[in-house]
Every structure is written in structure tokens, then in C-alpha cells.
Design a protein around this motif. Structure first.
Motif, PDB file in Angstrom:
ATOM      1  N   GLU A   5       0.879  -1.066   0.021  1.00  0.00           N
ATOM      2  CA  GLU A   5       0.073   0.083  -0.097  1.00  0.00           C
ATOM      3  C   GLU A   5       0.733   1.344  -0.094  1.00  0.00           C
ATOM      4  O   GLU A   5       1.915   1.414   0.806  1.00  0.00           O
ATOM      5  CB  GLU A   5      -0.991   0.254   1.312  1.00  0.00           C
ATOM      6  N   ARG A   6       0.577   2.108  -0.787  1.00  0.00           N
ATOM      7  CA  ARG A   6       1.274   3.361  -1.091  1.00  0.00           C
ATOM      8  C   ARG A   6       0.422   4.574  -0.583  1.00  0.00           C
ATOM      9  O   ARG A   6      -0.795   4.585  -0.954  1.00  0.00           O
ATOM     10  CB  ARG A   6       2.097   3.701  -2.385  1.00  0.00           C
ATOM     11  N   LYS A   7       1.126   5.713  -0.057  1.00  0.00           N
ATOM     12  CA  LYS A   7       0.434   6.592   0.366  1.00  0.00           C
ATOM     13  C   LYS A   7       0.981   8.044  -0.519  1.00  0.00           C
ATOM     14  O   LYS A   7       2.302   8.114  -0.529  1.00  0.00           O
ATOM     15  CB  LYS A   7       0.413   7.065   1.885  1.00  0.00           C
ATOM     16  N   LYS A   8       0.257   8.858  -1.009  1.00  0.00           N
ATOM     17  CA  LYS A   8       0.806  10.134  -1.483  1.00  0.00           C
ATOM     18  C   LYS A   8       1.192  10.984  -0.610  1.00  0.00           C
ATOM     19  O   LYS A   8       0.349  11.220   0.383  1.00  0.00           O
ATOM     20  CB  LYS A   8      -0.450  10.806  -2.377  1.00  0.00           C
ATOM     21  N   VAL A   9       2.261  11.678  -0.909  1.00  0.00           N
ATOM     22  CA  VAL A   9       3.026  12.713   0.059  1.00  0.00           C
ATOM     23  C   VAL A   9       3.411  13.962  -0.771  1.00  0.00           C
ATOM     24  O   VAL A   9       3.662  13.752  -1.997  1.00  0.00           O
ATOM     25  CB  VAL A   9       3.969  11.924   0.728  1.00  0.00           C
ATOM     26  N   LYS A  10       3.569  14.948  -0.124  1.00  0.00           N
ATOM     27  CA  LYS A  10       4.394  15.953  -0.570  1.00  0.00           C
ATOM     28  C   LYS A  10       5.651  15.963   0.431  1.00  0.00           C
ATOM     29  O   LYS A  10       5.462  15.697   1.576  1.00  0.00           O
ATOM     30  CB  LYS A  10       3.576  17.453  -0.097  1.00  0.00           C
ATOM     31  N   PHE A  11       6.821  16.298  -0.203  1.00  0.00           N
ATOM     32  CA  PHE A  11       7.869  15.870   0.475  1.00  0.00           C
ATOM     33  C   PHE A  11       8.931  17.277   0.179  1.00  0.00           C
ATOM     34  O   PHE A  11       8.938  17.844  -0.883  1.00  0.00           O
ATOM     35  CB  PHE A  11       8.759  14.803   0.096  1.00  0.00           C
ATOM     36  N   GLU A  33       8.309   1.325   3.844  1.00  0.00           N
ATOM     37  CA  GLU A  33      10.066   1.727   3.864  1.00  0.00           C
ATOM     38  C   GLU A  33      10.558   2.650   2.913  1.00  0.00           C
ATOM     39  O   GLU A  33      11.596   3.324   3.326  1.00  0.00           O
ATOM     40  CB  GLU A  33      10.489   0.438   3.357  1.00  0.00           C
ATOM     41  N   ASN A  34       9.846   2.970   2.035  1.00  0.00           N
ATOM     42  CA  ASN A  34      10.725   3.626   0.773  1.00  0.00           C
ATOM     43  C   ASN A  34       9.961   4.883   0.421  1.00  0.00           C
ATOM     44  O   ASN A  34       8.695   4.914   0.450  1.00  0.00           O
ATOM     45  CB  ASN A  34      10.647   2.871  -0.548  1.00  0.00           C
ATOM     46  N   LEU A  35      10.568   5.936  -0.034  1.00  0.00           N
ATOM     47  CA  LEU A  35       9.987   7.301  -0.732  1.00  0.00           C
ATOM     48  C   LEU A  35      10.277   6.979  -2.281  1.00  0.00           C
ATOM     49  O   LEU A  35      11.340   6.844  -2.656  1.00  0.00           O
ATOM     50  CB  LEU A  35      10.800   8.390  -0.256  1.00  0.00           C
ATOM     51  N   TYR A  36       9.177   7.110  -3.027  1.00  0.00           N
ATOM     52  CA  TYR A  36       9.125   6.883  -4.548  1.00  0.00           C
ATOM     53  C   TYR A  36       8.861   8.443  -5.010  1.00  0.00           C
ATOM     54  O   TYR A  36       8.044   9.014  -4.847  1.00  0.00           O
ATOM     55  CB  TYR A  36       8.045   6.125  -4.833  1.00  0.00           C
ATOM     56  N   THR A  37       9.807   8.833  -5.816  1.00  0.00           N
ATOM     57  CA  THR A  37       9.698  10.088  -6.524  1.00  0.00           C
ATOM     58  C   THR A  37       9.579   9.837  -7.781  1.00  0.00           C
ATOM     59  O   THR A  37       9.971   8.757  -8.213  1.00  0.00           O
ATOM     60  CB  THR A  37      10.725  11.213  -6.052  1.00  0.00           C
ATOM     61  N   LYS A  38       9.361  10.884  -8.870  1.00  0.00           N
ATOM     62  CA  LYS A  38       9.600  10.625 -10.097  1.00  0.00           C
ATOM     63  C   LYS A  38      10.820  10.129 -10.949  1.00  0.00           C
ATOM     64  O   LYS A  38      10.963   9.501 -11.717  1.00  0.00           O
ATOM     65  CB  LYS A  38       9.178  12.015 -11.013  1.00  0.00           C
ATOM     66  N   CYS A  86      24.020  12.200   2.538  1.00  0.00           N
ATOM     67  CA  CYS A  86      23.453  12.371   3.845  1.00  0.00           C
ATOM     68  C   CYS A  86      22.118  13.117   3.534  1.00  0.00           C
ATOM     69  O   CYS A  86      22.229  14.277   2.666  1.00  0.00           O
ATOM     70  CB  CYS A  86      24.179  13.151   4.889  1.00  0.00           C
ATOM     71  N   TYR A  87      20.840  12.884   3.825  1.00  0.00           N
ATOM     72  CA  TYR A  87      19.878  13.582   3.578  1.00  0.00           C
ATOM     73  C   TYR A  87      18.972  13.930   4.541  1.00  0.00           C
ATOM     74  O   TYR A  87      18.813  13.222   5.820  1.00  0.00           O
ATOM     75  CB  TYR A  87      18.835  12.502   2.680  1.00  0.00           C
ATOM     76  N   SER A  88      18.036  14.878   4.622  1.00  0.00           N
ATOM     77  CA  SER A  88      17.226  15.345   5.622  1.00  0.00           C
ATOM     78  C   SER A  88      15.874  15.379   4.876  1.00  0.00           C
ATOM     79  O   SER A  88      15.683  15.849   3.738  1.00  0.00           O
ATOM     80  CB  SER A  88      17.473  16.766   6.061  1.00  0.00           C
ATOM     81  N   LEU A  89      14.756  14.507   5.631  1.00  0.00           N
ATOM     82  CA  LEU A  89      13.317  14.289   4.699  1.00  0.00           C
ATOM     83  C   LEU A  89      12.456  14.937   5.735  1.00  0.00           C
ATOM     84  O   LEU A  89      12.505  14.722   6.937  1.00  0.00           O
ATOM     85  CB  LEU A  89      13.388  12.779   4.333  1.00  0.00           C
ATOM     86  N   TRP A  90      11.686  15.459   5.033  1.00  0.00           N
ATOM     87  CA  TRP A  90      10.323  16.049   5.801  1.00  0.00           C
ATOM     88  C   TRP A  90       9.078  15.600   4.686  1.00  0.00           C
ATOM     89  O   TRP A  90       9.356  15.618   3.400  1.00  0.00           O
ATOM     90  CB  TRP A  90      10.281  17.588   5.718  1.00  0.00           C
ATOM     91  N   PHE A  91       8.031  14.986   5.052  1.00  0.00           N
ATOM     92  CA  PHE A  91       6.864  14.729   4.136  1.00  0.00           C
ATOM     93  C   PHE A  91       5.502  14.886   4.967  1.00  0.00           C
ATOM     94  O   PHE A  91       5.395  14.748   6.236  1.00  0.00           O
ATOM     95  CB  PHE A  91       7.087  13.387   3.453  1.00  0.00           C
ATOM     96  N   ARG A  92       4.456  14.922   4.350  1.00  0.00           N
ATOM     97  CA  ARG A  92       3.175  15.207   4.451  1.00  0.00           C
ATOM     98  C   ARG A  92       2.577  14.428   3.724  1.00  0.00           C
ATOM     99  O   ARG A  92       2.280  14.325   2.717  1.00  0.00           O
ATOM    100  CB  ARG A  92       2.600  16.701   4.636  1.00  0.00           C
TER     101      ARG A  92
END
Length: 95
Positions: A5-11, A33-38, A86-92
Motif C-alpha cells: 500500500e502506498r500513500k501520496k505525500v508532499k516532500f 520503507e521507501n520514498l518513491y519520486t519521479k 546524507c539527507y534530511s527528509l520531511w513529508f506530509r
């Protein structure tokens, strides 16, 4: 959440390098587990994110990713080098 199941996010994703930082904004999807971008899948990064205080659908965290690069050195030899990003991630979550 079901694994498939995937949920849509703004990141907002910030990559830190020796040359500075680069920020990417957009819409994508997450699973457990994962973030899927274009352009890319950021594997195993969601578990490092924590729910933001006073929010029900915003998360924030940081993670490291290893990338193998290949290049030719001065002696015309092919060299493989593993670098750490190194990454910093924020998502809604939108849905």
C-alpha cells in the motif's frame, strides 16, 4: 500500513554534500520503507522519520545512503568508489 500500500505525500528532501546542500521539493509516494519520486526510489528511509509534534500527518527525519560511482583515474584505470550521501527528509501524507 500494508507493505504494498502506498500513500501520496508532499516532500522536501535536502541532500548534503561537500559542495553544499541541494533541496528537492515535490510529490511522491511512500510505503512502509521507501520514498518513491519521479526520478528515484529512496530505499529504507521512512523508518528514520518521526511524527512531528502537534501534527498527525507530518514526518521528519534524516538518513544516509551509499552510492557507488565509477570513474577513470589519471592512469586510465577504472576505479569504483563508494560515497555516503546524507539527507534530511520531511513529508506530509496527503491521503
Amino acid at each position: 500500513m500494508n507493505e504494498k500500500e502506498r500513500k501520496k505525500v508532499k516532500f522536501s528532501l535536502t541532500k548534503f554534500t561537500k559542495k553544499g546542500s541541494f533541496r528537492f521539493l515535490g510529490f511522491g509516494e511512500i510505503d512502509d520503507e521507501n520514498l518513491y519520486t519521479k526520478s528515484k526510489i529512496y530505499e529504507d528511509c521512512i523508518r528514520y522519520c518521526q511524527k512531528k509534534v502537534n501534527s498527525t500527518n507530518e514526518f521528519k527525519g534524516s538518513f544516509n545512503e551509499f552510492e557507488e560511482i565509477e570513474f577513470e583515474n589519471d592512469k586510465h584505470q577504472i576505479v569504483n568508489l563508494e560515497i555516503e550521501n546524507c539527507y534530511s527528509l520531511w513529508f506530509r501524507i496527503l491521503n
